[in-house]
Design a protein around this motif. Structure first.
Motif, PDB file in Angstrom:
ATOM      1  N   PRO A  49      38.327  57.777  35.267  1.00 28.45           N
ATOM      2  CA  PRO A  49      37.734  56.646  34.554  1.00 28.45           C
ATOM      3  C   PRO A  49      38.147  56.566  33.095  1.00 28.45           C
ATOM      4  N   ASP A  50      38.702  57.643  32.553  1.00 35.02           N
ATOM      5  CA  ASP A  50      39.071  57.623  31.146  1.00 35.02           C
ATOM      6  C   ASP A  50      40.426  56.978  30.894  1.00 35.02           C
ATOM      7  N   LEU A  51      41.167  56.632  31.951  1.00 32.32           N
ATOM      8  CA  LEU A  51      42.482  56.015  31.800  1.00 32.32           C
ATOM      9  C   LEU A  51      42.418  54.542  32.178  1.00 32.32           C
ATOM     10  N   ASP A  52      43.120  53.714  31.424  1.00 26.69           N
ATOM     11  CA  ASP A  52      43.155  52.287  31.700  1.00 26.69           C
ATOM     12  C   ASP A  52      44.212  51.968  32.749  1.00 26.69           C
ATOM     13  N   VAL A  53      43.935  50.975  33.563  1.00 26.54           N
ATOM     14  CA  VAL A  53      44.911  50.482  34.530  1.00 26.54           C
ATOM     15  C   VAL A  53      45.696  49.380  33.845  1.00 26.54           C
ATOM     16  N   LYS A  54      47.013  49.532  33.797  1.00 22.30           N
ATOM     17  CA  LYS A  54      47.856  48.569  33.103  1.00 22.30           C
ATOM     18  C   LYS A  54      48.649  47.760  34.116  1.00 22.30           C
ATOM     19  N   PRO A  55      48.560  46.428  34.058  1.00 22.25           N
ATOM     20  CA  PRO A  55      49.324  45.611  34.999  1.00 22.25           C
ATOM     21  C   PRO A  55      50.812  45.659  34.674  1.00 22.25           C
ATOM     22  N   GLN A  56      51.623  45.614  35.731  1.00 23.61           N
ATOM     23  CA  GLN A  56      53.068  45.621  35.573  1.00 23.61           C
ATOM     24  C   GLN A  56      53.670  44.608  36.516  1.00 23.61           C
ATOM     25  N   THR A  57      54.921  44.270  36.281  1.00 26.62           N
ATOM     26  CA  THR A  57      55.616  43.387  37.219  1.00 26.62           C
ATOM     27  C   THR A  57      55.994  44.200  38.447  1.00 26.62           C
ATOM     28  N   PRO A  58      56.030  43.563  39.615  1.00 29.18           N
ATOM     29  CA  PRO A  58      56.331  44.311  40.840  1.00 29.18           C
ATOM     30  C   PRO A  58      57.788  44.777  40.868  1.00 29.18           C
ATOM     31  N   THR A  59      57.995  45.965  41.402  1.00 29.28           N
ATOM     32  CA  THR A  59      59.353  46.475  41.567  1.00 29.28           C
ATOM     33  C   THR A  59      59.865  46.064  42.940  1.00 29.28           C
ATOM     34  N   PRO A  60      61.176  45.953  43.122  1.00 29.99           N
ATOM     35  CA  PRO A  60      61.711  45.592  44.451  1.00 29.99           C
ATOM     36  C   PRO A  60      61.282  46.560  45.555  1.00 29.99           C
ATOM     37  N   GLU A  61      61.135  47.826  45.232  1.00 31.13           N
ATOM     38  CA  GLU A  61      60.693  48.801  46.228  1.00 31.13           C
ATOM     39  C   GLU A  61      59.273  48.483  46.715  1.00 31.13           C
ATOM     40  N   ASN A  62      58.380  48.156  45.786  1.00 32.01           N
ATOM     41  CA  ASN A  62      57.014  47.808  46.160  1.00 32.01           C
ATOM     42  C   ASN A  62      56.971  46.520  46.969  1.00 32.01           C
ATOM     43  N   VAL A  63      57.789  45.552  46.582  1.00 35.14           N
ATOM     44  CA  VAL A  63      57.826  44.284  47.293  1.00 35.14           C
ATOM     45  C   VAL A  63      58.303  44.500  48.726  1.00 35.14           C
ATOM     46  N   LEU A  64      59.331  45.313  48.912  1.00 36.78           N
ATOM     47  CA  LEU A  64      59.839  45.595  50.251  1.00 36.78           C
ATOM     48  C   LEU A  64      58.791  46.322  51.086  1.00 36.78           C
ATOM     49  N   PHE A  65      58.092  47.260  50.477  1.00 32.93           N
ATOM     50  CA  PHE A  65      57.046  47.995  51.181  1.00 32.93           C
ATOM     51  C   PHE A  65      55.940  47.052  51.666  1.00 32.93           C
ATOM     52  N   VAL A  66      55.511  46.146  50.820  1.00 36.03           N
ATOM     53  CA  VAL A  66      54.465  45.195  51.198  1.00 36.03           C
ATOM     54  C   VAL A  66      54.980  44.236  52.266  1.00 36.03           C
ATOM     55  N   ALA A  67      56.228  43.775  52.133  1.00 35.87           N
ATOM     56  CA  ALA A  67      56.791  42.845  53.116  1.00 35.87           C
ATOM     57  C   ALA A  67      56.885  43.488  54.496  1.00 35.87           C
ATOM     58  N   VAL A  68      57.315  44.739  54.564  1.00 36.33           N
ATOM     59  CA  VAL A  68      57.386  45.421  55.859  1.00 36.33           C
ATOM     60  C   VAL A  68      55.982  45.606  56.431  1.00 36.33           C
ATOM     61  N   GLY A  69      55.023  45.913  55.590  1.00 34.78           N
ATOM     62  CA  GLY A  69      53.643  46.050  56.058  1.00 34.78           C
ATOM     63  C   GLY A  69      53.086  44.751  56.615  1.00 34.78           C
ATOM     64  N   VAL A  70      53.367  43.644  55.928  1.00 31.39           N
ATOM     65  CA  VAL A  70      52.913  42.336  56.418  1.00 31.39           C
ATOM     66  C   VAL A  70      53.597  42.004  57.737  1.00 31.39           C
ATOM     67  N   TYR A  71      54.879  42.306  57.846  1.00 30.68           N
ATOM     68  CA  TYR A  71      55.640  42.011  59.064  1.00 30.68           C
ATOM     69  C   TYR A  71      55.096  42.806  60.256  1.00 30.68           C
ATOM     70  N   VAL A  72      54.874  44.104  60.057  1.00 36.12           N
ATOM     71  CA  VAL A  72      54.358  44.949  61.136  1.00 36.12           C
ATOM     72  C   VAL A  72      52.930  44.533  61.504  1.00 36.12           C
ATOM     73  N   ALA A  73      52.112  44.220  60.519  1.00 36.21           N
ATOM     74  CA  ALA A  73      50.738  43.789  60.799  1.00 36.21           C
ATOM     75  C   ALA A  73      50.729  42.466  61.553  1.00 36.21           C
ATOM     76  N   THR A  74      51.626  41.546  61.192  1.00 34.31           N
ATOM     77  CA  THR A  74      51.707  40.267  61.902  1.00 34.31           C
ATOM     78  C   THR A  74      52.104  40.481  63.350  1.00 34.31           C
ATOM     79  N   LEU A  75      53.059  41.361  63.589  1.00 37.24           N
ATOM     80  CA  LEU A  75      53.468  41.642  64.967  1.00 37.24           C
ATOM     81  C   LEU A  75      52.345  42.312  65.763  1.00 37.24           C
ATOM     82  N   ALA A  76      51.623  43.227  65.135  1.00 35.44           N
ATOM     83  CA  ALA A  76      50.530  43.913  65.830  1.00 35.44           C
ATOM     84  C   ALA A  76      49.397  42.958  66.167  1.00 35.44           C
ATOM     85  N   ILE A  77      49.009  42.123  65.218  1.00 35.67           N
ATOM     86  CA  ILE A  77      47.929  41.162  65.478  1.00 35.67           C
ATOM     87  C   ILE A  77      48.389  40.109  66.482  1.00 35.67           C
TER      88      ILE A  77
END
Length: 117
Positions: A49-77
């Motif tokens: 709790p003593d550290l602040d959360v600082k917003p940042q721009t998304p990195t391509p690695e994070n974007v790819l990770f989220v996209a694969v997660g959305v793709y797999v979740a869409t196929l599963a549902i």
């Protein structure tokens, strides 16, 4: 059963068979040293709790990770509700295109906006 209806008997075997705890039975927990100034920031999954959360721009690695997660979740549902027809080539192409376009649009919006807003 005793005459008064209780389950207790005259002899108590538990007291006779009881063993005292040894040092090997006791779990020792060490307190973390919080006074160490060489440690930096919070680690994923930690509570700081003593550290602040600082917003940042998304990195391509994070974007790819989220996209694969959305793709797999869409196929599963889709498999749960539609069935095996979800794996038809036309359906897979449509889902892949929708996730790719959605990911590109979101990445474009989030990478162009100021993290302070």
């Amino acid at each position: 059963m005793v005459a008064d209806g209780s389950d207790q008997t005259e002899e108590d075997d538990f007291v006779d068979a009881y063993e005292y705890a040894t040092e090997a039975d006791v779990i020792q927990v060490e307190e973390p040293d919080t006074a160490d100034p060489s440690e930096e920031g919070a680690v994923a999954g930690s509570f700081a709790p003593d550290l602040d959360v600082k917003p940042q721009t998304p990195t391509p690695e994070n974007v790819l990770f989220v996209a694969v997660g959305v793709y797999v979740a869409t196929l599963a549902i889709g498999q749960m509700f539609v069935g095996p027809v979800i794996y038809a080539p036309e359906t897979l192409a449509a889902i892949t295109a929708a996730v790719a376009v959605g990911t590109a649009v979101c990445y474009g919006i989030f990478s162009r906006t100021d993290p302070d807003t």
